[in-house]
Design a protein around this motif. Structure first.
Motif, PDB file in Angstrom:
ATOM      1  N   GLU A   1       0.833  -1.208   0.000  1.00 11.81           N
ATOM      2  CA  GLU A   1       0.000   0.000   0.000  1.00 11.81           C
ATOM      3  C   GLU A   1       0.867   1.257   0.000  1.00 11.81           C
ATOM      4  O   GLU A   1       0.563   2.241  -0.685  1.00 11.81           O
ATOM      5  CB  GLU A   1      -0.918  -0.010   1.224  1.00 11.81           C
ATOM      6  N   ALA A   2       1.966   1.234   0.750  1.00 16.65           N
ATOM      7  CA  ALA A   2       2.874   2.384   0.783  1.00 16.65           C
ATOM      8  C   ALA A   2       3.485   2.620  -0.595  1.00 16.65           C
ATOM      9  O   ALA A   2       3.647   3.772  -1.034  1.00 16.65           O
ATOM     10  CB  ALA A   2       3.972   2.157   1.819  1.00 16.65           C
ATOM     11  N   LEU A   3       3.812   1.533  -1.294  1.00 18.88           N
ATOM     12  CA  LEU A   3       4.358   1.656  -2.646  1.00 18.88           C
ATOM     13  C   LEU A   3       3.333   2.279  -3.585  1.00 18.88           C
ATOM     14  O   LEU A   3       3.660   3.159  -4.393  1.00 18.88           O
ATOM     15  CB  LEU A   3       4.782   0.281  -3.148  1.00 18.88           C
ATOM     16  N   ALA A   4       2.080   1.836  -3.480  1.00 21.84           N
ATOM     17  CA  ALA A   4       1.019   2.388  -4.331  1.00 21.84           C
ATOM     18  C   ALA A   4       0.796   3.865  -4.038  1.00 21.84           C
ATOM     19  O   ALA A   4       0.610   4.675  -4.965  1.00 21.84           O
ATOM     20  CB  ALA A   4      -0.274   1.599  -4.114  1.00 21.84           C
ATOM     21  N   HIS A   5       0.818   4.248  -2.766  1.00 21.90           N
ATOM     22  CA  HIS A   5       0.643   5.656  -2.394  1.00 21.90           C
ATOM     23  C   HIS A   5       1.796   6.499  -2.938  1.00 21.90           C
ATOM     24  O   HIS A   5       1.592   7.613  -3.417  1.00 21.90           O
ATOM     25  CB  HIS A   5       0.559   5.803  -0.879  1.00 21.90           C
ATOM     26  N   ALA A   6       3.014   5.962  -2.864  1.00 23.74           N
ATOM     27  CA  ALA A   6       4.171   6.699  -3.369  1.00 23.74           C
ATOM     28  C   ALA A   6       4.062   6.919  -4.872  1.00 23.74           C
ATOM     29  O   ALA A   6       4.362   8.008  -5.384  1.00 23.74           O
ATOM     30  CB  ALA A   6       5.457   5.938  -3.035  1.00 23.74           C
ATOM     31  N   ALA A   7       3.616   5.885  -5.590  1.00 26.96           N
ATOM     32  CA  ALA A   7       3.449   6.015  -7.037  1.00 26.96           C
ATOM     33  C   ALA A   7       2.379   7.045  -7.367  1.00 26.96           C
ATOM     34  O   ALA A   7       2.551   7.883  -8.268  1.00 26.96           O
ATOM     35  CB  ALA A   7       3.098   4.662  -7.645  1.00 26.96           C
ATOM     36  N   ALA A   8       1.271   7.013  -6.634  1.00 31.17           N
ATOM     37  CA  ALA A   8       0.179   7.965  -6.870  1.00 31.17           C
ATOM     38  C   ALA A   8       0.606   9.388  -6.548  1.00 31.17           C
ATOM     39  O   ALA A   8       0.101  10.352  -7.148  1.00 31.17           O
ATOM     40  CB  ALA A   8      -1.029   7.578  -6.026  1.00 31.17           C
ATOM     41  N   ALA A   9       1.552   9.545  -5.614  1.00 33.70           N
ATOM     42  CA  ALA A   9       2.032  10.873  -5.220  1.00 33.70           C
ATOM     43  C   ALA A   9       3.103  11.406  -6.154  1.00 33.70           C
ATOM     44  O   ALA A   9       3.619  12.511  -5.956  1.00 33.70           O
ATOM     45  CB  ALA A   9       2.569  10.825  -3.789  1.00 33.70           C
ATOM     46  N   GLY A  10       3.484  10.615  -7.172  1.00 34.71           N
ATOM     47  CA  GLY A  10       4.429  11.095  -8.164  1.00 34.71           C
ATOM     48  C   GLY A  10       5.847  10.603  -8.018  1.00 34.71           C
ATOM     49  O   GLY A  10       6.755  11.102  -8.699  1.00 34.71           O
ATOM     50  N   ASN A  11       6.065   9.626  -7.156  1.00 36.97           N
ATOM     51  CA  ASN A  11       7.405   9.062  -7.012  1.00 36.97           C
ATOM     52  C   ASN A  11       7.730   8.235  -8.254  1.00 36.97           C
ATOM     53  O   ASN A  11       7.115   7.185  -8.476  1.00 36.97           O
ATOM     54  CB  ASN A  11       7.469   8.189  -5.755  1.00 36.97           C
ATOM     55  N   PRO A  12       8.692   8.670  -9.090  1.00 36.49           N
ATOM     56  CA  PRO A  12       8.943   7.959 -10.352  1.00 36.49           C
ATOM     57  C   PRO A  12       9.473   6.542 -10.159  1.00 36.49           C
ATOM     58  O   PRO A  12       9.144   5.645 -10.942  1.00 36.49           O
ATOM     59  CB  PRO A  12       9.973   8.846 -11.062  1.00 36.49           C
ATOM     60  N   ALA A  13      10.276   6.331  -9.125  1.00 30.56           N
ATOM     61  CA  ALA A  13      10.806   4.984  -8.891  1.00 30.56           C
ATOM     62  C   ALA A  13       9.686   4.022  -8.521  1.00 30.56           C
ATOM     63  O   ALA A  13       9.622   2.884  -9.009  1.00 30.56           O
ATOM     64  CB  ALA A  13      11.866   5.018  -7.787  1.00 30.56           C
ATOM     65  N   ALA A  14       8.775   4.466  -7.651  1.00 26.42           N
ATOM     66  CA  ALA A  14       7.643   3.628  -7.252  1.00 26.42           C
ATOM     67  C   ALA A  14       6.745   3.337  -8.448  1.00 26.42           C
ATOM     68  O   ALA A  14       6.277   2.204  -8.643  1.00 26.42           O
ATOM     69  CB  ALA A  14       6.850   4.314  -6.140  1.00 26.42           C
ATOM     70  N   ALA A  15       6.489   4.370  -9.271  1.00 28.74           N
ATOM     71  CA  ALA A  15       5.632   4.198 -10.447  1.00 28.74           C
ATOM     72  C   ALA A  15       6.242   3.190 -11.421  1.00 28.74           C
ATOM     73  O   ALA A  15       5.537   2.361 -12.004  1.00 28.74           O
ATOM     74  CB  ALA A  15       5.409   5.537 -11.136  1.00 28.74           C
ATOM     75  N   GLU A  16       7.563   3.221 -11.595  1.00 29.68           N
ATOM     76  CA  GLU A  16       8.215   2.310 -12.528  1.00 29.68           C
ATOM     77  C   GLU A  16       8.204   0.875 -12.008  1.00 29.68           C
ATOM     78  O   GLU A  16       8.059  -0.077 -12.788  1.00 29.68           O
ATOM     79  CB  GLU A  16       9.646   2.755 -12.803  1.00 29.68           C
ATOM     80  N   VAL A  17       8.348   0.696 -10.705  1.00 36.17           N
ATOM     81  CA  VAL A  17       8.270  -0.654 -10.128  1.00 36.17           C
ATOM     82  C   VAL A  17       6.913  -1.274 -10.436  1.00 36.17           C
ATOM     83  O   VAL A  17       6.817  -2.429 -10.880  1.00 36.17           O
ATOM     84  CB  VAL A  17       8.511  -0.618  -8.607  1.00 36.17           C
ATOM     85  N   LEU A  18       5.852  -0.507 -10.219  1.00 38.63           N
ATOM     86  CA  LEU A  18       4.508  -1.023 -10.476  1.00 38.63           C
ATOM     87  C   LEU A  18       4.259  -1.201 -11.980  1.00 38.63           C
ATOM     88  O   LEU A  18       3.595  -2.147 -12.397  1.00 38.63           O
ATOM     89  CB  LEU A  18       3.463  -0.092  -9.871  1.00 38.63           C
ATOM     90  N   ALA A  19       4.810  -0.297 -12.786  1.00 38.74           N
ATOM     91  CA  ALA A  19       4.636  -0.412 -14.238  1.00 38.74           C
ATOM     92  C   ALA A  19       5.326  -1.660 -14.764  1.00 38.74           C
ATOM     93  O   ALA A  19       4.786  -2.376 -15.617  1.00 38.74           O
ATOM     94  CB  ALA A  19       5.191   0.829 -14.929  1.00 38.74           C
ATOM     95  N   GLN A  20       6.530  -1.937 -14.266  1.00 34.01           N
ATOM     96  CA  GLN A  20       7.232  -3.150 -14.684  1.00 34.01           C
ATOM     97  C   GLN A  20       6.449  -4.397 -14.292  1.00 34.01           C
ATOM     98  O   GLN A  20       6.314  -5.349 -15.072  1.00 34.01           O
ATOM     99  CB  GLN A  20       8.627  -3.199 -14.060  1.00 34.01           C
ATOM    100  N   SER A  21       5.905  -4.384 -13.076  1.00 31.29           N
ATOM    101  CA  SER A  21       5.090  -5.511 -12.624  1.00 31.29           C
ATOM    102  C   SER A  21       3.873  -5.696 -13.514  1.00 31.29           C
ATOM    103  O   SER A  21       3.505  -6.817 -13.871  1.00 31.29           O
ATOM    104  CB  SER A  21       4.669  -5.281 -11.169  1.00 31.29           C
ATOM    105  N   ALA A  22       3.224  -4.578 -13.887  1.00 31.44           N
ATOM    106  CA  ALA A  22       2.037  -4.652 -14.743  1.00 31.44           C
ATOM    107  C   ALA A  22       2.384  -5.210 -16.116  1.00 31.44           C
ATOM    108  O   ALA A  22       1.635  -6.023 -16.675  1.00 31.44           O
ATOM    109  CB  ALA A  22       1.405  -3.261 -14.878  1.00 31.44           C
ATOM    110  N   ARG A  23       3.524  -4.800 -16.676  1.00 35.23           N
ATOM    111  CA  ARG A  23       3.930  -5.311 -17.996  1.00 35.23           C
ATOM    112  C   ARG A  23       4.188  -6.812 -17.939  1.00 35.23           C
ATOM    113  O   ARG A  23       3.801  -7.566 -18.843  1.00 35.23           O
ATOM    114  CB  ARG A  23       5.192  -4.575 -18.478  1.00 35.23           C
ATOM    115  N   ARG A  24       4.846  -7.238 -16.887  1.00 37.59           N
ATOM    116  CA  ARG A  24       5.107  -8.669 -16.735  1.00 37.59           C
ATOM    117  C   ARG A  24       3.798  -9.448 -16.598  1.00 37.59           C
ATOM    118  O   ARG A  24       3.621 -10.497 -17.229  1.00 37.59           O
ATOM    119  CB  ARG A  24       5.984  -8.897 -15.513  1.00 37.59           C
ATOM    120  N   MET A  25       2.893  -8.926 -15.783  1.00 35.21           N
ATOM    121  CA  MET A  25       1.624  -9.620 -15.588  1.00 35.21           C
ATOM    122  C   MET A  25       0.795  -9.636 -16.866  1.00 35.21           C
ATOM    123  O   MET A  25       0.096 -10.614 -17.153  1.00 35.21           O
ATOM    124  CB  MET A  25       0.838  -8.960 -14.451  1.00 35.21           C
TER     125      MET A  25
END
Length: 401
Positions: A289-313
């Motif tokens: 949840e903290a990772l998702a909040h960081a991505a939503a708040a504009g943290n580029p590293a957090a957003a890329e981690v989730l984006a990579q996961s989404a591409r793999r999935m």
């Protein structure tokens, strides 16, 4: 045949929000009017359905509308995840009357932990005030693999010591109720089918995101379980050929690239999440949840981690949708809410690109309609499914219930 016809009638009534008359039931089910009348009389006598007023449509006698009786039957759901165990008590129309959750006991003996779960089920029933004679049984959703014939969980990941645990026998003895056991991914698919009503898609893949990841499958409005009840083990589909080495010897399997724990570990490596505090480690759910909040708040590293996961999935899901030719992919499970925003934004376009049926039909990607935190709802739906859903197995002579 009688059981099958009764299930057809019950399922038709369940799927109709406004209820159905006997005439409408005969037409929709393709049964003789007298057969429908006899079945409805039995269901009324048993309290499973009720007469809910009359309806006039054109000339002739007004038609009596039949609906499910919410208090006609109840089911208890027990969902076991390595991180938490949840409970739910449902009425016949799927309303959650009571729910609770607790940390899963992985410290004590598994048999003792399961017996304690049974005691909790007994307490929930007693405190609810529900007539125990109306409780059809307990549905249990658990990580696989399962030995369905003997009702045992074999050796689930992240649950050390849970080897050949006789879940069904222990729970039947401790609750005094019939027990149905399925894999968590299958229970999730059943819940989606059950909660979807008349508008639910007949063919879909359900991707369960919990401590582990698996897939449930519904084809032609029927849940597919496989020869041993262990359908949906997708942990060794390759999500990233350049990914880490898996214990199977290959690289980049789902098991080492897409699990919530691997997503969080990657986030720590790139600084999207702080290092683990050895004195006060956080639960996996909080880190995600903290990772998702960081991505939503504009943290580029957090957003890329989730984006990579989404591409793999997306690549993993495309393997399933191309193989099975389904129209919908449904994501759910305890850790799905934290991933929902990123996955729903990024998986559909990648899946469309990888899909071989794009020129014929689209593949919809959605989140579950079952509320987060109510995974035990799916477990309880296993009991409802046995009562309400007509299946081909009911037509086989000598088929076991």
């Amino acid at each position: 045949m009688g059981d099958f016809n009764q299930a057809v009638i019950l399922d038709s009534i369940r799927r109709s929000e406004e209820g159905l008359s006997r005439v409408e039931l005969a037409a929709s089910a393709g049964l003789a009017a007298q057969t429908v009348s006899n079945i409805c009389r039995r269901l009324l006598d048993n309290g499973l359905i009720v007469e809910a007023g009359k309806e006039t449509s054109g000339p002739g006698k007004p038609r009596t509308i039949l609906r499910l009786n919410p208090r006609g039957m109840y089911a208890v759901g027990l969902h076991i995840d390595p991180s938490r165990t949840s409970y739910a008590l449902l009425d016949a129309v799927g309303t959650v009357i009571f729910s609770q959750e607790e940390a899963t006991d992985l410290v004590g003996r598994p048999a003792d932990a399961v017996a304690a779960m049974g005691a909790t089920v007994r307490r929930i029933i007693a405190e609810s005030g529900v007539d125990e004679q109306r409780i059809a049984g307990v549905g249990v959703a658990t990580p696989g693999p399962l030995d369905a014939a003997h009702g045992t969980v074999v050796d689930p990941p992240h649950m050390t010591g849970w080897t050949r645990v006789p879940l069904r026998d222990i729970l039947q003895e401790s609750t005094g109720l019939p027990v149905v056991i399925e894999k968590d991914v299958t229970a999730g698919a059943v819940a989606e089918l059950w909660a979807g009503g008349a508008d639910s898609t007949a063919d879909f893949v359900y991707v369960y995101v919990g401590t582990g990841i698996g897939a449930g499958l519904v084809l032609n409005d029927e849940v597919v379980r496989g020869s041993s009840g262990n359908v949906g083990e997708i942990g060794h589909i390759i999500a990233d050929p350049d990914g880490p080495t898996c214990d199977c010897g290959r690289r980049g399997c789902v098991k080492v690239t897409c699990m919530p724990e691997t997503i969080v570990a990657h986030a720590r490596e790139v600084g999207a999440l702080p290092a683990v505090d050895p004195l006060s480690p956080k639960p996996l759910a909080e880190d995600l949840e903290a990772l998702a909040h960081a991505a939503a708040a504009g943290n580029p590293a957090a957003a890329e981690v989730l984006a990579q996961s989404a591409r793999r999935m997306a690549g993993v899901v495309s393997v399933l949708t191309n193989l099975l030719d389904v129209e919908r992919v449904v994501f759910g499970g305890p850790f799905w809410p934290a991933l929902a925003a990123s996955y729903l934004a990024q998986i559909p376009p990648v899946l469309s690109q990888l899909s071989v049926t794009t020129c014929v039909h689209s593949v919809e990607v959605v989140g579950t309609i079952v509320s987060s935190g109510e995974e035990a709802f799916g477990a309880a739906c296993l009991v409802m499914e046995k009562t309400f859903n007509p299946t081909a197995a009911q037509l086989l002579l000598g088929a076991k219930p």
